[in-house]
Design an enzyme around this catalytic site. Structure first.
Site, PDB file in Angstrom:
ATOM      1  N   ASP A  65       1.069  -1.410   0.047  1.00 21.87           N
ATOM      2  CA  ASP A  65      -0.018   0.418   0.165  1.00 21.87           C
ATOM      3  C   ASP A  65       0.852   1.316  -0.137  1.00 21.87           C
ATOM      4  O   ASP A  65       0.513   2.339  -0.459  1.00 21.87           O
ATOM      5  CB  ASP A  65      -1.160  -0.279   1.100  1.00 21.87           C
ATOM      6  CG  ASP A  65      -1.589  -0.949   0.794  1.00 21.87           C
ATOM      7  OD1 ASP A  65      -2.586  -1.505   0.113  1.00 21.87           O
ATOM      8  OD2 ASP A  65      -2.138  -1.785   2.067  1.00 21.87           O
ATOM      9  N   GLU A  75       2.400  -2.481   4.215  1.00 22.64           N
ATOM     10  CA  GLU A  75       1.115  -2.723   3.959  1.00 22.64           C
ATOM     11  C   GLU A  75       0.393  -1.883   5.517  1.00 22.64           C
ATOM     12  O   GLU A  75       0.163  -1.969   6.482  1.00 22.64           O
ATOM     13  CB  GLU A  75       0.879  -4.505   4.306  1.00 22.64           C
ATOM     14  CG  GLU A  75      -0.583  -4.923   4.379  1.00 22.64           C
ATOM     15  CD  GLU A  75      -1.309  -5.134   2.994  1.00 22.64           C
ATOM     16  OE1 GLU A  75      -2.671  -5.153   2.031  1.00 22.64           O
ATOM     17  OE2 GLU A  75      -0.178  -5.277   2.080  1.00 22.64           O
ATOM     18  N   LYS A  77      -3.811  -0.854   6.939  1.00 24.15           N
ATOM     19  CA  LYS A  77      -5.566  -1.794   7.208  1.00 24.15           C
ATOM     20  C   LYS A  77      -5.744  -0.525   8.271  1.00 24.15           C
ATOM     21  O   LYS A  77      -5.067  -0.245   9.280  1.00 24.15           O
ATOM     22  CB  LYS A  77      -5.188  -3.279   7.880  1.00 24.15           C
ATOM     23  CG  LYS A  77      -4.027  -4.058   7.323  1.00 24.15           C
ATOM     24  CD  LYS A  77      -5.300  -4.468   5.872  1.00 24.15           C
ATOM     25  CE  LYS A  77      -4.678  -5.361   5.195  1.00 24.15           C
ATOM     26  NZ  LYS A  77      -5.257  -5.432   4.053  1.00 24.15           N
TER      27      LYS A  77
END
Length: 177
Positions: A65, A75, A77
């Site tokens: 990301d 990553e 979230k």
């Protein structure tokens, strides 16, 4: 609800228009971070996280990301605990390839309550390995895809490193994972 075009309705439309005009500044900022639409895919929340964590977005949906200033890929979230209690979503088609990708990068976890960002935690792949191993045993070793296994908020809070809200001496995520 107001009568159409009544003074109350006109006032509500004007208030909306004023607020909407102010969004143009946020849209410009988002575009400078590579986010084309703040209303799609949590764009405004991602922008907030990128700025707080000092990251750049990585384009595309198949890659990680974001990228930190050191070049480390991440990553990212997020969860809205006002609407979701199951935990952070992962991937609807978790397979060996995706799990291997997850094991290569650090993760950030943003916890929202509606629009309010309450906290951000970061975790290394090593800290997440108990979950990765569990998924591997439950799905991958059996030759099936996992259907969006969750990362519990409690697990993140107990095992992650809180980097936001900033402490007296803010922690650079790159230095802890």
């Amino acid at each position: 609800m107001f009568v159409f075009n009544s003074p109350e309705h006109q006032k509500a439309v004007q208030q909306l228009n004023n607020l909407w005009d102010n969004l143009n500044n946020l849209v410009s900022l988002a575009k400078s971070y590579g986010i084309e639409d703040i209303f799609q895919d949590n764009g405004a929340k991602i922008l907030q996280q990128l700025i707080i964590l000092n990251f750049d977005i990585l384009p595309g949906r198949e890659a990680n990301d974001a990228k930190s200033r050191s070049g480390k890929e991440w990553e990212m979230k997020s969860i809205n605990i006002a609407t979701t209690a199951q935990g952070f979503s992962t991937n609807h088609h978790l397979n060996a390839h995706i799990l291997n990708k997850y094991r290569q990068v650090p993760w950030s976890f943003a916890i929202y309550k509606n629009l309010e960002l309450e906290s951000i935690y970061v975790m290394s792949p090593k800290q997440l390995e108990p979950l990765f191993a569990k998924w591997e045993n439950a799905y991958i070793n059996k030759g099936i895809e996992g259907n969006n296994p969750k990362i519990p908020v409690k697990f993140v809070k107990e095992n992650g490193i809180k980097v936001y809200p900033y402490a007296t001496n803010p922690i650079d995520p790159d230095t802890v994972v």
